[in-house]
Structure formats: structure tokens, C-alpha cells
Design a protein around this motif. Structure first.
Motif, PDB file in Angstrom:
ATOM      1  N   GLY A 515       9.805   4.390   0.520  1.00  0.00           N
ATOM      2  CA  GLY A 515       9.081   4.712  -0.702  1.00  0.00           C
ATOM      3  C   GLY A 515       7.624   4.314  -0.577  1.00  0.00           C
ATOM      4  O   GLY A 515       7.250   3.548   0.324  1.00  0.00           O
ATOM      5  N   TYR A 516       6.817   4.872  -1.467  1.00  0.00           N
ATOM      6  CA  TYR A 516       5.368   4.590  -1.405  1.00  0.00           C
ATOM      7  C   TYR A 516       4.857   4.175  -2.780  1.00  0.00           C
ATOM      8  O   TYR A 516       5.317   4.694  -3.803  1.00  0.00           O
ATOM      9  N   VAL A 517       3.916   3.265  -2.764  1.00  0.00           N
ATOM     10  CA  VAL A 517       3.355   2.751  -4.012  1.00  0.00           C
ATOM     11  C   VAL A 517       1.872   3.129  -4.082  1.00  0.00           C
ATOM     12  O   VAL A 517       1.151   2.966  -3.100  1.00  0.00           O
ATOM     13  N   SER A 518       1.475   3.644  -5.230  1.00  0.00           N
ATOM     14  CA  SER A 518       0.045   3.922  -5.433  1.00  0.00           C
ATOM     15  C   SER A 518      -0.323   3.556  -6.860  1.00  0.00           C
ATOM     16  O   SER A 518       0.546   3.487  -7.734  1.00  0.00           O
ATOM     17  N   ALA A 519      -1.621   3.329  -7.068  1.00  0.00           N
ATOM     18  CA  ALA A 519      -2.093   2.991  -8.419  1.00  0.00           C
ATOM     19  C   ALA A 519      -2.304   4.286  -9.190  1.00  0.00           C
ATOM     20  O   ALA A 519      -2.503   5.343  -8.592  1.00  0.00           O
ATOM     21  N   PRO A 520      -2.250   4.235 -10.534  1.00  0.00           N
ATOM     22  CA  PRO A 520      -2.479   5.445 -11.312  1.00  0.00           C
ATOM     23  C   PRO A 520      -3.884   6.005 -11.057  1.00  0.00           C
ATOM     24  O   PRO A 520      -4.835   5.244 -10.873  1.00  0.00           O
ATOM     25  N   GLU A 521      -3.983   7.373 -11.045  1.00  0.00           N
ATOM     26  CA  GLU A 521      -5.267   8.001 -10.735  1.00  0.00           C
ATOM     27  C   GLU A 521      -6.342   7.695 -11.778  1.00  0.00           C
ATOM     28  O   GLU A 521      -7.533   7.722 -11.485  1.00  0.00           O
ATOM     29  N   SER A 522      -5.886   7.405 -13.006  1.00  0.00           N
ATOM     30  CA  SER A 522      -6.863   7.163 -14.070  1.00  0.00           C
ATOM     31  C   SER A 522      -7.560   5.816 -13.905  1.00  0.00           C
ATOM     32  O   SER A 522      -8.612   5.568 -14.485  1.00  0.00           O
ATOM     33  N   SER A 549       4.118  -1.479   4.812  1.00  0.00           N
ATOM     34  CA  SER A 549       2.924  -0.959   5.481  1.00  0.00           C
ATOM     35  C   SER A 549       1.845  -0.807   4.408  1.00  0.00           C
ATOM     36  O   SER A 549       2.152  -0.708   3.218  1.00  0.00           O
ATOM     37  N   SER A 550       0.589  -0.778   4.853  1.00  0.00           N
ATOM     38  CA  SER A 550      -0.471  -0.614   3.860  1.00  0.00           C
ATOM     39  C   SER A 550      -1.593   0.252   4.418  1.00  0.00           C
ATOM     40  O   SER A 550      -1.727   0.422   5.641  1.00  0.00           O
ATOM     41  N   VAL A 551      -2.353   0.800   3.492  1.00  0.00           N
ATOM     42  CA  VAL A 551      -3.483   1.623   3.885  1.00  0.00           C
ATOM     43  C   VAL A 551      -4.656   1.316   2.957  1.00  0.00           C
ATOM     44  O   VAL A 551      -4.461   1.086   1.769  1.00  0.00           O
ATOM     45  N   LEU A 552      -5.854   1.279   3.544  1.00  0.00           N
ATOM     46  CA  LEU A 552      -7.068   1.083   2.751  1.00  0.00           C
ATOM     47  C   LEU A 552      -8.099   2.111   3.211  1.00  0.00           C
ATOM     48  O   LEU A 552      -8.419   2.179   4.412  1.00  0.00           O
ATOM     49  N   GLN A 553      -8.573   2.924   2.273  1.00  0.00           N
ATOM     50  CA  GLN A 553      -9.530   3.968   2.635  1.00  0.00           C
ATOM     51  C   GLN A 553     -10.924   3.598   2.157  1.00  0.00           C
ATOM     52  O   GLN A 553     -11.094   3.162   1.019  1.00  0.00           O
ATOM     53  N   LEU A 662       0.689   1.470  -0.513  1.00  0.00           N
ATOM     54  CA  LEU A 662       1.647   0.626   0.202  1.00  0.00           C
ATOM     55  C   LEU A 662       2.876   1.445   0.559  1.00  0.00           C
ATOM     56  O   LEU A 662       3.271   2.344  -0.188  1.00  0.00           O
ATOM     57  N   GLY A 663       3.479   1.110   1.697  1.00  0.00           N
ATOM     58  CA  GLY A 663       4.732   1.747   2.090  1.00  0.00           C
ATOM     59  C   GLY A 663       5.849   0.722   2.075  1.00  0.00           C
ATOM     60  O   GLY A 663       5.664  -0.402   2.550  1.00  0.00           O
ATOM     61  N   ILE A 664       6.977   1.092   1.517  1.00  0.00           N
ATOM     62  CA  ILE A 664       8.094   0.149   1.367  1.00  0.00           C
ATOM     63  C   ILE A 664       9.221   0.526   2.325  1.00  0.00           C
ATOM     64  O   ILE A 664       9.696   1.677   2.295  1.00  0.00           O
ATOM     65  N   TYR A 665       9.642  -0.433   3.151  1.00  0.00           N
ATOM     66  CA  TYR A 665      10.746  -0.198   4.086  1.00  0.00           C
ATOM     67  C   TYR A 665      11.945  -1.017   3.621  1.00  0.00           C
ATOM     68  O   TYR A 665      11.868  -2.240   3.546  1.00  0.00           O
ATOM     69  N   LEU A 666      13.031  -0.348   3.318  1.00  0.00           N
ATOM     70  CA  LEU A 666      14.214  -1.041   2.781  1.00  0.00           C
ATOM     71  C   LEU A 666      15.071  -1.581   3.915  1.00  0.00           C
ATOM     72  O   LEU A 666      15.011  -1.085   5.045  1.00  0.00           O
ATOM     73  N   ARG A 667      15.883  -2.556   3.549  1.00  0.00           N
ATOM     74  CA  ARG A 667      16.873  -3.033   4.511  1.00  0.00           C
ATOM     75  C   ARG A 667      18.005  -2.020   4.553  1.00  0.00           C
ATOM     76  O   ARG A 667      18.227  -1.278   3.594  1.00  0.00           O
TER      77      ARG A 667
END
Lengths: 841, 230
Positions: A515-522, A549-553, A662-667
Motif C-alpha cells: 500500500g501507499y500513503v500520501s498527503a491530501p492534495e489540498s 519505503s519513502s520518496v521525497l521529490q 510512503l510505501g508500506i510492506y506487510l508481513r
């Protein structure tokens, strides 16, 4: 005075208006599509340019702090050291605004005294500048923002930022001025007020400068650079602006090329009309020649006639194009807004030069299309009693022309490869070559078929096929137009399918997390990054995850200009998601975190000609730092491309604590929806963070992809419609020309149904023969689009797919279009009275 | 379709009583209370100047338009009772046409032009076509296309086409109008011979007294009525 020959030619058209109508119709539809695309594109582009000009004014350069801020004292010292320098300090940030429904708004704080050519000096009377100067709490916003906030102009609106809240009197920009556009989410305030609200006292976001582009200007730039300490940079805005617009232009070039296809189809229809007008009047021309009319007069007369038809078609096309432009503007603005720049245009803009250009295009197209016919008319013998042979009979000329065109296309492409317009020119030459081959192919193939339909049961079909085998049948050119439209439409569809398939497989490989986590566009970017940063910390404490995992642009200044730099934190699972087109994966990951290296997306590498071993210097918090390219990876996220480094490398050079995603890796054994609920609870219900599964992200990405290519489907459909109109027109013209034949058939006892069968067979065969050429041409075109044009325009390579369903669908569509072309002409044919065969004796 | 040995041979091919036609209906009559009876196998010529109503009469006899007033029987069929589809079928089965401008179908060769009425009736009879072409002296032109033939040759093909399906009645409208005098004479003679052999009735509209001289009976159309020429 009008020459007598012209009067004769126009009198002929006047008495037989339908004869010229096909040409007028073809050119009108072609021009309408070109105009609609041009107007919609220029409106979207102009909206962007006006917004940029409104905010950035005439600024040519910008001083920025690598950390995102500048001390206010820098501006003061700059003004003292360079008294002639035109400089303007700016503060930017986000506030919550609106009393009824508060929303996030961007704020630009400007200095009204030193602003360099912005709204504050150009719109003083209309935008509340006096209030600025008096230090009142006032600001400027677009009319649509005021409406969305439920506020009238100059009414106070409460805004709240990190520094506190204040009631601001917002004035709307004069909406009738197309040169001044503000984005819908932006308000412009006095700089001091903006600093207070944003909590930026004593700090600036950047300083805009106007520096002349000459030796003195270069010297000034050098002096400023020398004075700037580490952590500050002087950036050339013009280069960035051009680079950003160039990206949009590749998209625009594609659309323009597609729209020109419709004009090419229209060109074939005019060519058709001109030829038949000449064939029909060959006896007239021979008599005129006998009476002493010179060849060049006939040649000029035919061109004049075609130009007149083109002029009329051009006017009709402009009117039609205006209606179409309103529809296309929404589609183009949507795509441009998704990928290139924000546009707020809702009304197409017309300019006199554009209208003049389109009208001239109509006339020139018609003139060029009529040249072969005029040449034939001028060479007609004196006092012949037979019609001159129709031009579609001979294979020699079309074959020679097609060969020359194909060869030219090849040469053209070899000589000046990698230029988009050259690619399109080569493609157009190839298409015209194919179009030229369809007309003579039609009589040959349909004649062969007619000879095989011997059973009396199939006599209407035999007659239909025999009609197509006639050298002077109008359907040949109509079939060529249909073939071209279908080939391009199919080529685009196959290219899109290949692209979509590549993107889908790329997403399948890239998206390794559950799964992936992002902040609201607003949410403003700093707040969004900060909220993800705190969630990241919380998740680190969460015992049930396998990995994160994470990403910063970031936009960073480099030796290649401004670049999109992405900092990745990649656990082992995530690294499998990268497909390297160049470089060895094992070696790359070995150096990834500990050294000053980067990997580049394919489009970035192509755009800047980077290969492994190449170096790029980036401005860091500690000064310039050189990074070495160790791999190029497949990436369709942005045609601009990305320079990717590890998060660890980023942290060594920049103080950035935020995250863009953020990227979420489950067990193993855990379910996404359960973990998702726990993460949401962890982040707090009010955070508004978005949690999407891998599949949701994939579907969302593909949905955006499909939206992007909606415009190309519409243009392909329009080209097909133009060619369908051409087919109907060809049939109607044929009815006019051969009314006697059909009335004789009726007199001999041929029923209306039989005649409908004759026509249906003709149109179906036309569709089938056009498809026979269009399908392989479409496949070739798709190859050219994928392997040549897309590579040059966007820098992406992709695998080709040829879905049988697309080919079958196009075949069926062409037959359906051909079938649709016959009912109206059949209805007209049914009205032909059998007695006409006798009456016209 | 007709056969010389069929019971139709003993019947009148055409019986018209009180035919009146006005264009438009309230204006002066083009045909006025016209009577005509033509026995099967006869060759009848109708003489008249331009605008006398010859073509209107042929339209009625050729089942292209229904009679406005009066009754009309062709090949034993009352044409007033037929709708458009019925008239189309009637033309297909029982009538043949020869036009002034030949009106051959340019995309079909001579053989297929002649075979067209047979095909319209769902028949395929290459032997019949070959016989007719031979009878008219144009069998060597079977594979040629109309545009490559002379006017006289085209008209012979048109006659063969008119007879291919053995119609009860052949209607010819100025069949020699586009031919020179010698060719006209040859075509009329040939048409007469072949029609006599087939036992087919021929009604020919013409303004040529010479062409009319070949007919068994000659009528003159004046003032909307037919008068027998002595």
C-alpha cells in the motif's frame, strides 16, 4: 473585370451547386478540426503565459536560498551594492481562507514599490493598489476565487496562516483583461502583510530581478553570483520557462499533427472534386481551346475556381471550428493541467492572424489539390467529343508519386532525424504515398471481384463492384481519405495500447509495496511533507510492518538547469521494482547509498544525453556537489525525467525531513485493509492522509493515462467522420452524375431494394478495400509513432503490442462507417423515377 | 415473360380505354380520352411531334406511372390496380425497353448488359444471350464495353437486352434518333425481324415517318388522341 472563362466556370458551378459542395464540405471540415485544436491549444497556452507574466512580471532571474528562505537583509544589501538593479522581494506560503468553507490558498507577498512589472504596477487602478500603499489589509485574487469563497470584490475575507489570522479585503482582477490571469487558488498580498500572516518575519522566499541580456547584464550576474554566499543561488528564469514550455510543445505538436490529418483528408476530397469537375467538363474545355482560349488561361481558371471553393470552405470551417474549439478546450486543458501547467481558460480565444492563417490554409490547400486537375484540363485536345480519362485509372503516376514520396520521407528522416517536425513531415509523406495508391487499387480489386460474382442472385452486388471498377468512380479518392483517417486512428490506438501496456507492466513491476500513503492534495506541500514525516516516525514504531519505503521529490538547481530530484529510501523488496535499461542492478545497489551517485530515468537521460559515468553537479546546502550516473531506469512518470538518489545520499547534502510519499510492506499473511485501518488510526482521523492499495494506485494511474489520450481518440474519430462525410458526398455526387443509369435500371424492373443493394455493396466494398490498406498502414504507423516520434518527443522507449481486438474493431468500424454512408444516398436513389430514363431523351 | 406459343399470343397485348393524363392534374390534358388496342406480335408505330405526349403514353404503357383516368391492360394485366412495387415487378417480367440514347450500363460488357434482364428475374441463360447477339450480328462484340461501340452497335445491344427475357411487349422510344439514315434503316429492319421471330409486340414512338413506315400499324398522336394513319 471578371474574365469570361471564369464566368463560364462559375456559371457551371452555380447551376450544379452539388458538384462543388463536396470540395467545400471537405475543406470546411478539415479546417474546422485544425482551427479547433489550434484555438484550444493557444487558449490553454495563453492562459498559462498570462498567469506566469502576472506573477513573475518581467523578471529574468531569481535569487533563491537552497534551504527555501533568504534573509530580508540580503535584499537591502543588494539594493545598496547595485543601485541600478531592478529587484523585487517575494514571500510565498499557504494560508487557510474563507469564512464559510475554509480552504488552503497560496499566498504571494509582493513589494508594491519594487515589483517588477507585475499586476501591482500595471493594474493600479483596478486592483486595489492604493490600499496596498496605504498599508491597509488588502489583496488581489481572481474573480472565480472570490466567487468560490462566497465573497464580493473588496469584501473582507479572513485568512489564517502560521503567523496568525487577519481579515483581508480582497479585490478581483479585471476579468476582461486576458493578459492578467491569476490561478484560482492564489491571493496576492503586500509583502509585509504576507510575512506577518505566514510567520516569515525578516525572511523572504526569493528575490526577482530584471537583468538585461547583454554584456552589462552578464557582468551584473557575475557580480551578484560572487556576492552570494554558499546556500544561495542565482537562477535564470527564462531558461526554466522555455524548458517548461518545450515539454508542453511536444504534446501540442502531436495534437497539431493529428488535426492536420483531418485537413489531409479534406485535401483528398478537394482533389476529388477538382478532378471530376475537369473530367465532366473536358468537352467544354476542348471547345474553349478551339475558340482560342489558351492553356494557361484554362489552368488559371481551374485554380481560381478551386481557390474560390477553398475560400468558401475556409469560412465555413472557421465557423464550425469555433463550435468545436469549445469542446476541445476542456479536453486539452485537462491533459495540459495534469502534466504541464495549470490553465484556467474556459473560452477559446480568436486572433485575426490565426483566422487569416486558417483561411489562407484553406485556399492554399484547395489550390494545391487542384493543380493536377488544372494541368489535365489545360492539356485537353481541341474539339474532342469524349471525356478525358479519369485520373484514377493509371497505376503509373500514383505508383511513381508514391515511390518518390516514400523515398523523400526516408531521406528526409535520415538527414534530419530526431527533430519532431521532421518526423511528422516524413510520416505525412508516407501517408500521402499510401493515399495515392488506394485510388488505383480500388478499380483493380473491385473489377476482379465483379468478375467472380456470376450468379444472377448477386447481380446488384456485381453491379456495385463493377461501378467501383470504373476508372472515373468517385469512391476511389473517398476510399483513400477513409483509409488515411482509419490508418492514423488505428496507428494512434495501437501506439496508445502499446504505451498503456508498457505503463501497466511498468507499474506492475514498480509498485512492490502492498500500500501507499500520501498527503491530501489540498494540503500545502510543506505541511503534507511534515505530516508524512511524523507518520513515518510512528510507523517505525509499529511492529507489524515488514518494511517502509519513502520518496521525497524536490526541484533542485544543477549543471543541467532545474531538475526534478527524487530521494528514495528503498528496502530490498522495492529495489526489484526498478528495471534498468543501462547499468548492472547488483553493482548499482552496491554503490547506491554510500557514494555520491545517482540513477536517471530514461527520459532525463535521453533529454540530456546522459550515459553511465556522466556527472551532474547539484547545488546542495554545502555548495556544489558532483554526482555520477550509475544506471538508467525505465520510468513513465514524467517526460521531463527524474534524477534519483538514495535518501541517505540526500540527507548528507540537504536538510530535508519531509516525505512526499510512503510505501508500506506487510508481513506475510497480513491483510491490507486491516493494516490500512490501523495506519489511519495512527495518523489520526483528522490528518486526511490517503491510503491506497497497490491495485488502487495502478488503476488510478491507468485512469489518468486514459484521460490523457482521450483527446487523441476524439481527433481520430473526427478524421473518420470527415472521411465518412467524404464517402457520403462521393455517393451523392455519383447519383447526380449517373442518375440516368439508375433510372434505366428502374425502368428495366430494378426495385428500390435492388438499388439499395447496389449502393450498399459499393460502400461496403469501399470500406473493405480501404481497410485492406488501412490495417497494415496503421500497424506501420504505430511502429513509427512508438519507435520514432514518441522517443523523440518524450524520450520513452516501449514495447509494441498489436491487439487483434483493435484491428478487428477498426475493420468493423470502417465497415460500419461505410454502411452508414449508404442509407441517405439510397433514399435519394429510391426517389429516382423510372420515367426519367425516357423523359430526358 | 412471353412465349410465342403461349396463350397470350391470341390476346391483345395492349388495351387502353379513355386514358387521360394531365401535368399537373388541373391543367390541359396531355393525353385525352385515348383508346388503343394492339394485338400480340404486332409492330405499332406512334408518330408525333415533340411535346405531343408520346413519352407520356410510353410511360403509361411501360408501367412507369399509373393511369390517372381510364383503364389500361398490358399483357392481360390491369396496370391501374398495381402499386409501385407491382409495376416494378411487371416491368421486370413482361416489358422490354429500347431508348434513343441506348442507355446501356457502362460498367457491364455487352454480354452482361444483355443478360441483365435475365439476372433481374433470377435467371442465367448464356445460350439465350449468345443466340440474340448472333441474331443481331454482334456476337463478336460480347466482351466489349459500351463506350467502345458505335451508335448502331450500341442500339443492337439495347435491342438484344430488350428481348433477352422474352417480354410480352417491347417499347421503343425514338430508337433511331441518334443514328444516321443508313444505320437507322438497318436497325429498324433487324428489330422487326427479330421481334417477328420472337412473336413479341413492339410499340415504337418516333417522329420519323420513314421509321414508322416499317410498322404494321401507324398511329399519329395529336391533341392528346391517337389517329390511325391511313
Amino acid at each position: 473585370m471578371i474574365p469570361p472563362l471564369w464566368k463560364i466556370l462559375f456559371a457551371y458551378l452555380y447551376r450544379r451547386p452539388w458538384q462543388g459542395a463536396l470540395g467545400v464540405f471537405g475543406i470546411a471540415l478539415g479546417i474546422a478540426v485544425v482551427m479547433a485544436v489550434q484555438v484550444a491549444q493557444s487558449s490553454a497556452r495563453r492562459s498559462f503565459e498570462a498567469a506566469e507574466l502576472t506573477l513573475a512580471g518581467m523578471a529574468t532571474d531569481r535569487i533563491l536560498g537552497v534551504s527555501g528562505h533568504l534573509p530580508e537583509a540580503l535584499f537591502a544589501s543588494l539594493c545598496l551594492q547595485e543601485p541600478e538593479l531592478k529587484a523585487s522581494p517575494v514571500v510565498t506560503g499557504h494560508v487557510r481562507g474563507g469564512d464559510a468553507n475554509p480552504r488552503w490558498l497560496r499566498v504571494h507577498g509582493l513589494d508594491p514599490v519594487s515589483a517588477v512589472g507585475r499586476i501591482t504596477t500595471t493594474q493600479a487602478a483596478d486592483t486595489g493598489l492604493p490600499a496596498f500603499l496605504l498599508g491597509q489589509a488588502a489583496g488581489v485574487a481572481s474573480g472565480s476565487l472570490l466567487r468560490s469563497l462566497g465573497s464580493a470584490s473588496s469584501m473582507p475575507v479572513t485568512i489564517e496562516g502560521p503567523g496568525g489570522s487577519v481579515s483581508v479585503s480582497l479585490h478581483s482582477l479585471r476579468e476582461t483583461d486576458a493578459n492578467l490571469i491569476l490561478p484560482e487558488d492564489l491571493i496576492v498580498l503586500d509583502i509585509a502583510l504576507a510575512q506577518d500572516v505566514l510567520g516569515h518575519s525578516g525572511r523572504l522566499s526569493y528575490i526577482d530581478l530584471v537583468i538585461h541580456d547583454d554584456a552589462q547584464g552578464d557582468a551584473l550576474r557575475a557580480r551578484i553570483r560572487k556576492r552570494l554566499k554558499a546556500g544561495f543561488e542565482l537562477r535564470d528564469l527564462r531558461g526554466d520557462r522555455v524548458a517548461r514550455q518545450d515539454l508542453g510543445r511536444a504534446f501540442e505538436t502531436n495534437l497539431t499533427a493529428l488535426s492536420l490529418l483531418s485537413l489531409m483528408v479534406g485535401f483528398f476530397l478537394v482533389y476529388n472534386t477538382a478532378n471530376f469537375l475537369v473530367v465532366q467538363r473536358s468537352v467544354l474545355f476542348s471547345r474553349l481551346r478551339a475558340l482560342g482560349v489558351r492553356r494557361r488561361e484554362i489552368f488559371g481558371g481551374i485554380l481560381m475556381e478551386s481557390a474560390a471553393l477553398g475560400a468558401l470552405g475556409g469560412l465555413m470551417g472557421i465557423l464550425l471550428g469555433l463550435l468545436l474549439a469549445r469542446f476541445l478546450l476542456g479536453l486539452i486543458a485537462g491533459t495540459v493541467g495534469n502534466f504541464y501547467y495549470t490553465v484556467s481558460a474556459t473560452e477559446p480565444e480568436l486572433t485575426v492572424p490565426l483566422l487569416a492563417m486558417l483561411w489562407s490554409l484553406a485556399v492554399i490547400t484547395s489550390l494545391v489539390a487542384a493543380v493536377p486537375a488544372a494541368w489535365r484540363a489545360a492539356r485537353v485536345r481541341r474539339l474532342t467529343t469524349r471525356s478525358i480519362a479519369a485520373p484514377t485509372l493509371s497505376w503509373r503516376l500514383p505508383l511513381s508519386l508514391a515511390g518518390v514520396l516514400a523515398l523523400s520521407a526516408l531521406l528526409f528522416h535520415r538527414i534530419a532525424a530526431a527533430r519532431l517536425w521532421v518526423d511528422f513531415a516524413a510520416m505525412s509523406l508516407m501517408l500521402v504515398a499510401v493515399g495515392l495508391l488506394v485510388s488505383p487499387l480500388m478499380p483493380t480489386l473491385s473489377g476482379m471481384l465483379a468478375r467472380r460474382l456470376e450468379s444472377p442472385r448477386w447481380w446488384p452486388e456485381r453491379l456495385g463492384a463493377a461501378n467501383l471498377s470504373r476508372a472515373d468512380n468517385r469512391s476511389g479518392v473517398a476510399a483513400a481519405a477513409l483509409c488515411l483517417a482509419a490508418a492514423v486512428s488505428l496507428g494512434m490506438q495501437v501506439m496508445t495500447a502499446s504505451f498503456r501496456d508498457s505503463v501497466d507492466r511498468w507499474l506492475g513491476q514498480l509498485l512492490r509495496a502492498d500500500g501507499y500513503v500520501s498527503a491530501p492534495e489540498s494540503l500545502p506541500t510543506p505541511l503534507a511533507e511534515a505530516s508524512l514525516a511524523s507518520l513515518y516516525v510512528e510507523l517505525g514504531r509499529y511492529p507489524l510492518l515488514s518494511a517502509i519505503s519513502s520518496v521525497l521529490q524536490r526541484e533542485r538547481s544543477s549543471s543541467l538547469g532545474m531538475l526534478a530530484v527524487t530521494a528514495y529510501e528503498l528496502p530490498a523488496q522495492a529495489r526489484d521494482g526498478f528495471e534498468f535499461l543501462s547499468g548492472n542492478a547488483t553493482g548499482i545497489w552496491a554503490h547506491w547509498e554510500g557514494e555520491e551517485v545517482f540513477i536517471a530515468s530514461e527520459s532525463l537521460a535521453r533529454r540530456h544525453g546522459l550515459t553511465p559515468g556522466a556527472t551532474v553537479t547539484l547545488e546542495t546546502d554545502h555548495g556544489a556537489q558532483t554526482f555520477t550516473l550509475i544506471g538508467i531506469y525505465r520510468d513513465y512518470a514524467s517526460e521531463r525525467g527524474t534524477l534519483a538518489i538514495s535518501r541517505q545520499t540526500s540527507s548528507r547534502h540537504w536538510q530535508d525531513s519531509g516525505y512526499s510519499g510512503l510505501g508500506i510492506y506487510l508481513r506475510e499473511g497480513d491483510e491490507w485493509h486491516k493494516v490500512r485501518d490501523k495506519i489511519r488510526a495512527l495518523a489520526g482521523e483528522q490528518s486526511g492522509i490517503r491510503l491506497r492499495s497497490r491495485e488502487e494506485i495502478r488503476l488510478l494511474s491507468l485512469a489518468i493515462f486514459d484521460r490523457t489520450f482521450a483527446i487523441t481518440r476524439v481527433l481520430g474519430l473526427l478524421a473518420l467522420l470527415v472521411s465518412l462525410a467524404g464517402l457520403v458526398g462521393a455517393l451523392l455526387a455519383q447519383l447526380l452524375e449517373r442518375g440516368r443509369e439508375y433510372s434505366v435500371l428502374r425502368a428495366l424492373g430494378c426495385s428500390r431494394v435492388d438499388l439499395a443493394r447496389v449502393l450498399s455493396c459499393q460502400t461496403l466494398l469501399t470500406g473493405m478495400l480501404a481497410a485492406l490498406v488501412a490495417l497494415p498502414t496503421g500497424a506501420t504507423l504505430a511502429w513509427f509513432l512508438v519507435r520514432v516520434i514518441n522517443l523523440h518527443a518524450f524520450g520513452w522507449t516501449m514495447d509494441m503490442v498489436f491487439p487483434p481486438s483493435l484491428f478487428a474493431g477498426m475493420f468493423v468500424s470502417m465497415l460500419a462507417a461505410a454502411t452508414l454512408a449508404s442509407p441517405y444516398p439510397a433514399l435519394r436513389l429510391g426517389r429516382i423515377a423510372p420515367a426519367q430514363a425516357l423523359r430526358e431523351e | 415473360m412471353n412465349d410465342a406459343s403461349s396463350p397470350l399470343a391470341a390476346l391483345p397485348a395492349v388495351v387502353a380505354r379513355g386514358l387521360t393524363v394531365r401535368y399537373p392534374p388541373e391543367t390541359r390534358a396531355v393525353l385525352s380520352d385515348l383508346d388503343l388496342e394492339v394485338m400480340t406480335g404486332r409492330f405499332v408505330a406512334i408518330l408525333g411531334r415533340s411535346g405531343s405526349g408520346k413519352s407520356t403514353l410510353l410511360n403509361l404503357l411501360g408501367a412507369m406511372e399509373p393511369p390517372q383516368e381510364g383503364s389500361l391492360q398490358v399483357a392481360g394485366k390491369d396496370l391501374a390496380g398495381l402499386d409501385e412495387a407491382g409495376r416494378t415487378l411487371f416491368r421486370r417480367q413482361h416489358l422490354g425497353f429500347v431508348f434513343q440514347s441506348f442507355n446501356l450500363i457502362p460498367v457491364l460488357d455487352v454480354h452482361r448488359n444483355v443478360a441483365l434482364p435475365l439476372a433481374l428475374n433470377g435467371l442465367e441463360d448464356g445460350q439465350r444471350v449468345t443466340e440474340l447477339l448472333a441474331a443481331l450480328g454482334i456476337d463478336h462484340l460480347a466482351q466489349r464495353y459500351p463506350e467502345t461501340l458505335s451508335g448502331g452497335e450500341q442500339q443492337r445491344v439495347a435491342i438484344a437486352r430488350a428481348l433477352a427475357h422474352r417480354p410480352a411487349l417491347v417499347l421503343a422510344d425514338e430508337p433511331t434518333g441518334n443514328l444516321d439514315q443508313e444505320t437507322s434503316r438497318q436497325v429498324i429492319e433487324l428489330m422487326k425481324q427479330v421481334l417477328a421471330r420472337e412473336g413479341t409486340t413492339l410499340i415504337m414512338a418516333t417522329h420519323s415517318e420513314e421509321a414508322a413506315d416499317s410498322a404494321h400499324e401507324v398511329f399519329r398522336l395529336t391533341g392528346g388522341r391517337l389517329e390511325r394513319r391511313p
